[in-house]
Design an enzyme around this catalytic site. Structure first.
Site, PDB file in Angstrom:
ATOM      1  N   GLY A  47       8.290 -37.811 120.905  1.00  0.00           N
ATOM      2  CA  GLY A  47       7.631 -38.197 119.663  1.00  0.00           C
ATOM      3  C   GLY A  47       7.728 -39.463 119.016  1.00  0.00           C
ATOM      4  O   GLY A  47       7.648 -40.316 119.808  1.00  0.00           O
ATOM      5  N   ARG A  78      17.973 -42.466 106.261  1.00  0.00           N
ATOM      6  CA  ARG A  78      18.282 -42.212 104.758  1.00  0.00           C
ATOM      7  C   ARG A  78      17.579 -40.906 104.459  1.00  0.00           C
ATOM      8  O   ARG A  78      16.468 -40.625 105.121  1.00  0.00           O
ATOM      9  CB  ARG A  78      17.837 -43.365 104.066  1.00  0.00           C
ATOM     10  CG  ARG A  78      16.395 -43.843 104.038  1.00  0.00           C
ATOM     11  CD  ARG A  78      15.998 -44.951 103.044  1.00  0.00           C
ATOM     12  NE  ARG A  78      16.878 -46.290 103.813  1.00  0.00           N
ATOM     13  CZ  ARG A  78      17.938 -46.867 103.348  1.00  0.00           C
ATOM     14  NH1 ARG A  78      18.105 -46.121 102.130  1.00  0.00           N
ATOM     15  NH2 ARG A  78      18.486 -47.686 103.872  1.00  0.00           N
ATOM     16  N   GLY A 112      12.201 -36.214 124.915  1.00  0.00           N
ATOM     17  CA  GLY A 112      11.804 -36.253 123.470  1.00  0.00           C
ATOM     18  C   GLY A 112      10.772 -37.325 123.508  1.00  0.00           C
ATOM     19  O   GLY A 112      10.966 -38.399 124.002  1.00  0.00           O
ATOM     20  N   THR A 120      13.977 -40.365 106.569  1.00  0.00           N
ATOM     21  CA  THR A 120      14.080 -41.373 107.831  1.00  0.00           C
ATOM     22  C   THR A 120      15.334 -41.461 108.615  1.00  0.00           C
ATOM     23  O   THR A 120      16.191 -40.457 108.288  1.00  0.00           O
ATOM     24  CB  THR A 120      13.533 -42.612 107.363  1.00  0.00           C
ATOM     25  OG1 THR A 120      14.903 -43.300 106.709  1.00  0.00           O
ATOM     26  CG2 THR A 120      12.664 -42.808 106.242  1.00  0.00           C
ATOM     27  N   CYS A 121      15.334 -42.111 109.621  1.00  0.00           N
ATOM     28  CA  CYS A 121      16.303 -42.393 110.489  1.00  0.00           C
ATOM     29  C   CYS A 121      17.555 -42.662 109.783  1.00  0.00           C
ATOM     30  O   CYS A 121      18.690 -42.005 110.203  1.00  0.00           O
ATOM     31  CB  CYS A 121      16.293 -43.070 111.510  1.00  0.00           C
ATOM     32  SG  CYS A 121      14.650 -43.066 112.513  1.00  0.00           S
ATOM     33  N   SER A 137      17.530 -50.983 106.070  1.00  0.00           N
ATOM     34  CA  SER A 137      17.580 -50.288 107.408  1.00  0.00           C
ATOM     35  C   SER A 137      18.898 -50.686 108.219  1.00  0.00           C
ATOM     36  O   SER A 137      19.069 -52.079 107.897  1.00  0.00           O
ATOM     37  CB  SER A 137      16.624 -50.541 108.534  1.00  0.00           C
ATOM     38  OG  SER A 137      15.511 -49.574 107.743  1.00  0.00           O
TER      39      SER A 137
END
EC number: 1.2.1.70
Length: 374
Positions: free
Chosen positions: A169, A48, A167, A45-46, A91
């Site tokens: 996505g 981890r 981008g 993930t962003c 997070s």
């Protein structure tokens, strides 16, 4: 059951440390095929990169396979950690919900490497996290793009900076929503035109074809990179414009010296300050998450307990049948009556364990099921 999680995250590492870690499926399969793990699942993930696994009986993870910066969790701590990850409690943007879709994508991608235990863990965790978020989340969830948006407020051109988003996505889409909510006009460019145009239309932004996105470096105050490019996209800027770079790539997207660059790594200290008050509203959610983790861990170990219990009772059955047949031969008594009597005695001896329903009973049933024990 030896459940383990190796966690390399924003608190113990930089983005560069996490890039490419546990992504190669051939390498992952080597950890399964004759390796130390019987099941595994990596997630990226962003914030981890983590590896969840079940250590095979009699095996250990070699030390050279564990990154020096990794946090190592085992047993119930793994279950609680996964729930906290899904709820955004681990997070950088605490409480965010974007992480759920990221973990689900990783699960869908790597689920062939899972077995019964990890499949059950992740499927139950997705369900529990959804219930906990609905019942106990305070209702407003920050995100990495939201934090990046707050950073833009420090730009000298605020409140009217010229912004370009590179981008479209998942991360780019979330960023576009944040920029639109902040009332900031911006341009969008994306390698796949259909996806980029669709996002631009939905967000009310200008569309710039991919072959022209570098022109934006000369006209923008802020360039936001939200691509998954495996290498930097920008290495030089023509002219005298020096835009701010907001880089959300796992691999740095810009290598231009002298530019102000804000990456996920640079957000850490700022996040603690911005979200200090918000974290206090997550207290109830954290309490309930701990309770849910205990229940899920008990459920996982009960599955294994049932397995050992069946094995142990099968072994008791073999002993009962053998002793009943032997005694019947010696005494001439009815083998069936002797078998019923033996079962009554066995159940009486085992009654305290039969009534137990806790994770600790797994150890007892395992001991009773082992062949070498009498």
């Amino acid at each position: 059951m030896r459940l383990i999680c190796l966690s390399v995250n924003y608190e113990n590492s930089k983005l560069a440390d996490r890039a490419g870690l546990w992504e190669d499926e051939k390498t992952l399969r080597l950890m399964l095929d004759g390796g130390p793990l019987s099941e595994l699942l990596p997630i990226h993930t962003c914030n981890r990169t983590e590896l969840y696994g079940i250590i095979s009986e009699g095996s250990e993870l070699p030390s050279d396979s564990i990154p020096s910066c990794a946090d190592i969790l085992t047993g119930k701590d793994v279950v609680e950690h996964l729930l906290r990850v899904l709820l955004g409690l681990e997070s950088m943007a605490c409480g965010e919900s974007f992480v759920v879709s990221q973990v689900k994508k990783e699960y869908d991608r790597y689920s062939p490497l899972c077995g019964r235990i990890l499949n059950r863990l992740f499927q139950r965790s997705f369900n529990l996290a959804g219930i906990l978020r609905t019942e106990y989340h305070p209702g407003r969830a920050p995100s990495i793009p939201w934090l990046m948006g707050q950073a833009i407020k420090d730009h000298p051109a605020w409140p009217s900076p010229r912004i370009a988003l590179i981008g479209a996505g998942d991360m780019g889409t979330e960023t576009a929503k944040v920029l639109k909510a902040m009332g900031l006009p911006f341009s969008v460019s994306n390698r796949t035109e259909k996806t980029g145009r669709s996002l631009a239309e939905e967000a009310g932004a200008d569309w710039i074809p991919w072959e022209r996105w570098k022109d934006l470096t000369e006209t923008s105050d802020v360039l936001i990179f939200a691509t998954s490019s495996p290498e930097p996209l920008l290495s030089e800027i023509a002219g005298g414009n020096r835009p701010w770079i907001i880089d959300m790539g796992a691999i740095p997207q810009v290598e231009v010296p002298g530019l102000k660059r804000i990456s996920v790594d640079e957000l850490k200290d700022r996040t603690l300050e911005i979200l200090d008050d918000y974290r206090r509203h997550l207290g109830k959610l954290e309490e309930e998450t701990d309770e849910a983790a205990q229940a899920l861990w008990a459920d996982l170990t009960t599955v294994r307990t049932d397995t050992y219990r069946r094995l142990a009772m099968m072994r008791v059955g073999h002993i009962v049948d053998e002793r009943a047949a032997r005694t019947a031969q010696k005494t001439g008594a009815s083998e069936e009556i002797l078998r019923q009597m033996a079962w009554s005695v066995a159940k009486g001896i085992l009654s305290p364990v039969l009534e137990m329903n806790s994770p600790h009973s797994s150890r007892i049933w395992r001991a009773l099921s082992e062949e070498e024990r009498s």
